[in-house]
Design an enzyme around this catalytic site. Sequence first.
Site, PDB file in Angstrom:
ATOM      1  CG  ASN A   1      -8.622   2.423   1.025  1.00 12.53           C
ATOM      2  OD1 ASN A   1      -7.424   2.698   0.982  1.00 12.53           O
ATOM      3  ND2 ASN A   1      -9.057   1.197   1.270  1.00 12.53           N
TER       4      ASN A   1
ATOM      5  CD  GLU B   1      -3.282  -0.097   0.351  1.00 14.14           C
ATOM      6  OE1 GLU B   1      -2.990   0.963  -0.255  1.00 14.14           O
ATOM      7  OE2 GLU B   1      -4.414  -0.602   0.350  1.00 14.14           O
TER       8      GLU B   1
ATOM      9  CG  ASP C   1      -7.549  -0.576  -1.736  1.00 16.86           C
ATOM     10  OD1 ASP C   1      -7.048   0.337  -1.060  1.00 16.86           O
ATOM     11  OD2 ASP C   1      -7.436  -1.772  -1.417  1.00 16.86           O
TER      12      ASP C   1
END
Length: 316
Positions: A153, A15, A220
């Site tokens: 997100n 991430e 996301d």
Amino acid sequence: MPWTAVTTEPSQLGESPFWHPGERRLYWVDIDGRQVSRVDPASGRVEHWPMPTEPGCIAPVRGGGLVVALRAGIFMAREWGGTLEPVAQLPFDPATERANDGKCDALGRFWVGSMHEPKAGPRQPVAALYCVDARGAGPATVRRMLGGVATANGLAWSPGGETLYWCDTPTHEIRTWRCDAALEPQGEPQVLKRYAPKPAGWQPGAAVQPGQAAYGGRPDGGTVDAEGAYWSAAYEGGRVLRLSPTGEVLADVALPVRCPTMPCLGGDDGRTLFVTSARQGRPAQELAELPGSGCIFSLQVEVPGLPVAFFDPGRR
């Protein structure tokens, strides 16, 4: 042009990638692997920095170093592998919640979303989006900008800062928030795009099984390019979308993984699209069919990205 594997050693949950222009390196975190990593794409050299708890997101610091959102607190290190100095605490119970997606705005404030992570049962909309401001000489301030989310997100800003993008992943919605000249959100967030819900009986894998409805994934992480288009990683959808400021799909690009997590734009000319991905919790068949799961992939695109925003540590 096909995707290129930037890394071959997978993260569990990759991430928060960003391109550091001064170092010409790509940084990212492995949340479940509890480490911050960076790679020099020219040489392929990868470095890892273990963290004491899960790092949800990172950003570069003005003057050098990194700011890191760990499970419940914000920390800063002045150099790679350096001492983690506390900046601020996030006001939630780290036993059931942790820091997740985040990045800095043009003013140097670190925006961090949290996510509900119960030991049992489904995630509930009890998480929030915070703004951490360390400018000046006093203690850093933490403001709760919005609540009622399960997994914050997709944070990004339009080129002029007039629009803040974000999403609550389980809702399948990308939202926009109008901002004033001081980058302060105004009014209520609006839905930019709503992804179709997961079909009943859908099973993960590399491809749609016979008799099974397709699933395009859920939003996301995200980033914005120089034309103001928003790139969104579709988790479990195996693709990234490029959306116009009004939500029109400008590009729909398939990836060689089922679970992309976050895109960023970088490279010397800003035209390399990097995408992190995940493998934690994925079924064995999917990982066998998609062995690159958890790795980072890159693709050359026509429109460059925006420079990464640096954290302003004030007089620390």
